[in-house]
Each structure stands twice: as C-alpha cells, then as structure tokens.
Design a protein around this motif. Structure first.
Motif, PDB file in Angstrom:
ATOM      1  N   ARG A  59     100.290  44.798  -2.346  1.00 22.34           N
ATOM      2  CA  ARG A  59      99.885  45.110  -0.969  1.00 22.34           C
ATOM      3  C   ARG A  59      98.374  45.243  -0.855  1.00 22.34           C
ATOM      4  N   GLN A  60      97.692  44.314  -1.504  1.00 23.57           N
ATOM      5  CA  GLN A  60      96.238  44.279  -1.480  1.00 23.57           C
ATOM      6  C   GLN A  60      95.781  43.198  -0.504  1.00 23.57           C
ATOM      7  N   THR A  61      94.773  43.493   0.287  1.00 21.73           N
ATOM      8  CA  THR A  61      94.260  42.527   1.255  1.00 21.73           C
ATOM      9  C   THR A  61      93.636  41.342   0.533  1.00 21.73           C
ATOM     10  N   VAL A  62      93.982  40.142   0.989  1.00 22.29           N
ATOM     11  CA  VAL A  62      93.438  38.921   0.403  1.00 22.29           C
ATOM     12  C   VAL A  62      92.342  38.396   1.323  1.00 22.29           C
ATOM     13  N   PRO A  63      91.085  38.379   0.866  1.00 25.02           N
ATOM     14  CA  PRO A  63      89.997  37.903   1.722  1.00 25.02           C
ATOM     15  C   PRO A  63      90.038  36.391   1.889  1.00 25.02           C
ATOM     16  N   SER A  64      89.428  35.920   2.947  1.00 30.40           N
ATOM     17  CA  SER A  64      89.294  34.480   3.182  1.00 30.40           C
ATOM     18  C   SER A  64      87.840  34.189   3.564  1.00 30.40           C
ATOM     19  N   PRO A  65      87.128  33.400   2.752  1.00 27.86           N
ATOM     20  CA  PRO A  65      87.604  32.719   1.541  1.00 27.86           C
ATOM     21  C   PRO A  65      87.792  33.689   0.379  1.00 27.86           C
ATOM     22  N   LEU A  66      88.477  33.208  -0.650  1.00 30.11           N
ATOM     23  CA  LEU A  66      88.726  34.026  -1.839  1.00 30.11           C
ATOM     24  C   LEU A  66      87.424  34.317  -2.581  1.00 30.11           C
ATOM     25  N   PRO A  67      87.379  35.386  -3.375  1.00 31.11           N
ATOM     26  CA  PRO A  67      86.165  35.707  -4.137  1.00 31.11           C
ATOM     27  C   PRO A  67      85.826  34.599  -5.135  1.00 31.11           C
ATOM     28  N   CYS A  68      84.532  34.424  -5.361  1.00 33.82           N
ATOM     29  CA  CYS A  68      84.091  33.470  -6.382  1.00 33.82           C
ATOM     30  C   CYS A  68      84.451  34.007  -7.767  1.00 33.82           C
ATOM     31  N   GLY A  69      84.385  33.148  -8.754  1.00 35.68           N
ATOM     32  CA  GLY A  69      84.666  33.554 -10.129  1.00 35.68           C
ATOM     33  C   GLY A  69      83.514  34.327 -10.738  1.00 35.68           C
ATOM     34  N   ASP A  70      83.694  34.737 -11.978  1.00 36.75           N
ATOM     35  CA  ASP A  70      82.628  35.482 -12.652  1.00 36.75           C
ATOM     36  C   ASP A  70      81.610  34.547 -13.285  1.00 36.75           C
ATOM     37  N   HIS A  71      82.010  33.295 -13.600  1.00 37.00           N
ATOM     38  CA  HIS A  71      81.121  32.276 -14.174  1.00 37.00           C
ATOM     39  C   HIS A  71      80.484  32.743 -15.491  1.00 37.00           C
ATOM     40  N   CYS A  72      81.269  33.426 -16.320  1.00 33.78           N
ATOM     41  CA  CYS A  72      80.779  33.907 -17.610  1.00 33.78           C
ATOM     42  C   CYS A  72      81.354  33.046 -18.732  1.00 33.78           C
ATOM     43  N   GLY A  73      80.535  32.768 -19.719  1.00 35.71           N
ATOM     44  CA  GLY A  73      80.992  31.961 -20.840  1.00 35.71           C
ATOM     45  C   GLY A  73      81.924  32.706 -21.765  1.00 35.71           C
ATOM     46  N   VAL A  74      81.750  34.028 -21.867  1.00 35.26           N
ATOM     47  CA  VAL A  74      82.591  34.867 -22.713  1.00 35.26           C
ATOM     48  C   VAL A  74      83.049  36.067 -21.898  1.00 35.26           C
ATOM     49  N   SER A  75      84.320  36.415 -22.012  1.00 38.40           N
ATOM     50  CA  SER A  75      84.823  37.626 -21.367  1.00 38.40           C
ATOM     51  C   SER A  75      85.586  38.457 -22.391  1.00 38.40           C
ATOM     52  N   LEU A  76      85.604  39.771 -22.164  1.00 44.16           N
ATOM     53  CA  LEU A  76      86.305  40.704 -23.043  1.00 44.16           C
ATOM     54  C   LEU A  76      87.233  41.574 -22.195  1.00 44.16           C
ATOM     55  N   ASN A  77      88.405  41.850 -22.715  1.00 40.26           N
ATOM     56  CA  ASN A  77      89.320  42.766 -22.048  1.00 40.26           C
ATOM     57  C   ASN A  77      89.463  44.025 -22.892  1.00 40.26           C
ATOM     58  N   TRP A  78      89.212  45.178 -22.264  1.00 40.00           N
ATOM     59  CA  TRP A  78      89.397  46.465 -22.929  1.00 40.00           C
ATOM     60  C   TRP A  78      90.653  47.087 -22.339  1.00 40.00           C
ATOM     61  N   HIS A  79      91.695  47.223 -23.163  1.00 39.33           N
ATOM     62  CA  HIS A  79      92.986  47.733 -22.702  1.00 39.33           C
ATOM     63  C   HIS A  79      93.267  49.081 -23.347  1.00 39.33           C
ATOM     64  N   LEU A  80      93.429  50.112 -22.515  1.00 35.08           N
ATOM     65  CA  LEU A  80      93.804  51.424 -23.005  1.00 35.08           C
ATOM     66  C   LEU A  80      95.282  51.380 -23.376  1.00 35.08           C
ATOM     67  N   LEU A  81      95.567  51.449 -24.676  1.00 31.96           N
ATOM     68  CA  LEU A  81      96.905  51.157 -25.183  1.00 31.96           C
ATOM     69  C   LEU A  81      97.807  52.388 -25.229  1.00 31.96           C
ATOM     70  N   THR A  82      97.322  53.492 -25.803  1.00 28.97           N
ATOM     71  CA  THR A  82      98.115  54.721 -25.905  1.00 28.97           C
ATOM     72  C   THR A  82      97.212  55.929 -25.703  1.00 28.97           C
ATOM     73  N   ASP A  83      97.824  57.056 -25.354  1.00 30.15           N
ATOM     74  CA  ASP A  83      97.106  58.318 -25.229  1.00 30.15           C
ATOM     75  C   ASP A  83      98.101  59.442 -25.502  1.00 30.15           C
ATOM     76  N   TYR A  84      97.901  60.159 -26.593  1.00 31.40           N
ATOM     77  CA  TYR A  84      98.820  61.236 -26.966  1.00 31.40           C
ATOM     78  C   TYR A  84      98.009  62.460 -27.392  1.00 31.40           C
ATOM     79  N   ARG A  85      98.682  63.528 -27.772  1.00 34.15           N
ATOM     80  CA  ARG A  85      98.006  64.795 -28.013  1.00 34.15           C
ATOM     81  C   ARG A  85      96.945  64.689 -29.104  1.00 34.15           C
TER      82      ARG A  85
END
Length: 327
Positions: free
Chosen positions: A150-176
């Motif tokens: 339920r997120q608004t979709v703009p028109s026109p759509l956003p441009c890309g990031d145009h980066c040669g390298v991208s990294l994803n940081w994913h928070l995997l677990t969180d415990y005591r």
C-alpha cells in the motif's frame, strides 16, 4: 590496509627529441594521474629522484642497476560534490521489504533517459528477490510490491541508483546475548574486482564483533575508537566477478557477481544497545576506499503482514473456548 599491495612499479620508454639530445640529462615524465575504476581518483605528486633501483637477475648472477630512478607518490582524493560509486541497501528479519539504495545515489542519467524517470522521487521498497535483478528489470517487481505494501507509486517512477557496486546489509538475528548480520556484495560492472575490501563503521556495536564466517574480518581501532570492521575475501576467494549473462541471454536478465558472509556479534561488551532500533546498521560503508551512499531510512517492525483465514479462525475459536471455560 596491506602495505605489500600499496606499490606499483613499471617501465616507460621515453624518447629524446631535438634539440634535447644530451645523454647525460634525464628529465622524467611529469603530471602523473591515476584514475580509479570504482574507487576515487588519485592525486600524484611530482617525480622525486631516489637511489637507482637494483634489478636482481633470476639466474643468480649479479643484478643490474638503473641509471636513474624516480618515485611518484599518489594519494586517494575525491572532488567536492562528486557522486559516490557504490551504495548500500538495508533489510532486517522483522520486515519483508528491502530499503534500497537512494535514487540517483551515484548520479542521474542525462538526455532523453532523464525524462523517463524521476530524480527526486524516493526509491520504492523492494522484495528480497529484486536485489539480484538489474534495475532496468525491477519496475514490475517494485510496483507490484508497492501495491501489496500500500505504498504510493510515483509517476514517473524513480530513477535507478546507477552504482557499479551495491551492498546489502541484512539484520539477521537479535537475541539476549548477541546478534548477527549478513552482508552481500553485488558487482554490476562487466569487469571484476581482485583483492577487494570492505570497511564498515558501526557507531556503538563494533566492540562486540566476534567473527565473519565467509570473509576474513577483523575489528580495527581508528583514531583511538573501536568502531570499524575491515573485511576481505578469503585467500583464493577474494575475487568479485563482474556481471555475466543469464542462463538464457535472449530472455533472462544479466546476473551480478555476488559474495556474502554472515557476521556475528556479542552483547557482553555493548550492553544496552538497540540493534533493531539502529545500532545494528552501519553509519558508514567503504568499498575499495570509496565511501558508499546509505539509505535515508531504516527498516521498521511496523509493517502489518496478512494473516491467513485459517489462523484467524483458530484464534477466534480459542477465544470462544476461553470465554466458555470462564462461564
């Protein structure tokens, strides 16, 4: 980070032209410049006369000595206002959406292509499978996911990031007693990166670093503060390949080079941190010396996931049973 890899030696053939034909007068080339393919450019100083280099003979015979030698020192530099060349996306175990790299993180297109997308609209949230798809093929995935969220979709759509390298940081677990993250590198260039390295700055949680399972990693103290984790590929595996064709080049999109590792942390040395509240996400990320662009927002746990009718019916039945037992 590795002094043995901070030097490069090469030979130049420099021809004399009239009237400068004096064999005893040697003038080295000037205005050296090194342009990084992804990392920033290097600013070089003037050639400085040093002791003549000695070249050993592989056969063990006495080596030869150069007539003259010069040394040129080059340091990483970056022009003010220049765009980064890598970017980071964030995700977490408590949210199905990926917070992608910012719109035009590494610059925006010019000409006609700039009229078909918006350089100011915020990037749309992504499903996890979209991370492996080149940006030009993400429109269907991102718009369908926006509809589900339920997120608004703009028109026109956003441009890309145009980066040669991208990294994803994913928070995997969180415990005591600790927590973990998964970092994934994507290479969208045609050429590969040998001996790559990543530096991640974690403001409060870096002292709890324990281990990276598929990378070489160590905690670094920078300017007296222990807030940086330095990572490299394992020996023989520190080669981030370039983008390649899919299984069916005529139909399938190209596939980026990819490497990933899980990183574990303990909370013994960092009591009171809020991993999900922001302390589990990096403040700065560097790839091969280049500081990458970071998302403007963090994943939140406020997303509402649809509940199946079977589960909902079971909850209602349980409530009715409890009420009857009370009566």
């Amino acid at each position: 980070m590795d002094p043995s890899k901070s030097k490069s030696a090469f030979q130049l053939h420099v021809y004399k032209m009239p009237p400068d034909l004096n064999r005893s007068e040697l003038v080295p080339p000037q205005n050296f410049k090194i342009s990084g393919r992804l990392n920033p450019d290097y600013k070089c100083g003037p050639p400085v006369r040093v002791s003549p280099s000695v070249f050993p003979d592989p056969s063990g015979l006495p080596g030869s000595t150069a007539v003259s030698s010069w040394q040129v020192v080059c340091n990483i530099t970056q022009a003010k206002g220049s765009s980064p060349r890598c970017c980071v996306s964030f995700s977490a175990y408590f949210n199905d959406s990926i917070v992608p790299c910012p719109t035009c993180a590494c610059g925006c297109p010019s000409g006609r292509s700039s009229q078909t997308c918006s350089a100011t609209a915020p990037a749309l949230l992504l499903p996890a499978q979209a991370l492996l798809v080149p940006f030009e093929y993400r429109s269907v995935l991102s718009t369908a996911w926006a509809s589900l969220q339920r997120q608004t979709v703009p028109s026109p759509l956003p441009c890309g990031d145009h980066c040669g390298v991208s990294l994803n940081w994913h928070l995997l677990t969180d415990y005591r007693g600790g927590w973990s993250a998964r970092i994934t590198l994507f290479n969208w260039d045609d050429t590969s990166f040998a001996d790559w390295f990543v530096a991640v700055e974690l403001d409060k949680s870096a002292p709890g670093f324990e281990k990276a399972y598929s990378f070489n990693a160590s905690s670094l103290e920078v300017n007296g503060v222990n807030d940086t984790i330095f990572m490299q590929g394992l020996p023989g595996l520190n080669y981030l390949v370039g983008e390649v064709d899919g299984n069916n080049p005529k139909k399938d999109p190209r596939v980026p080079g990819k490497q990933q590792s899980v990183i574990s942390f303990t909370k013994k040395l960092t009591p009171g941190i809020s991993v999900a509240g922001g302390d589990g996400f990096p403040m700065k990320v560097f790839f091969n010396g280049e500081e990458c662009a970071l998302p403007m927002v963090l994943p939140t746990s406020g997303s509402i996931r649809p509940v199946s009718r079977v589960v909902f019916s079971g909850v209602v039945a349980f409530i009715i049973v409890v009420m009857l037992m009370q009566h």
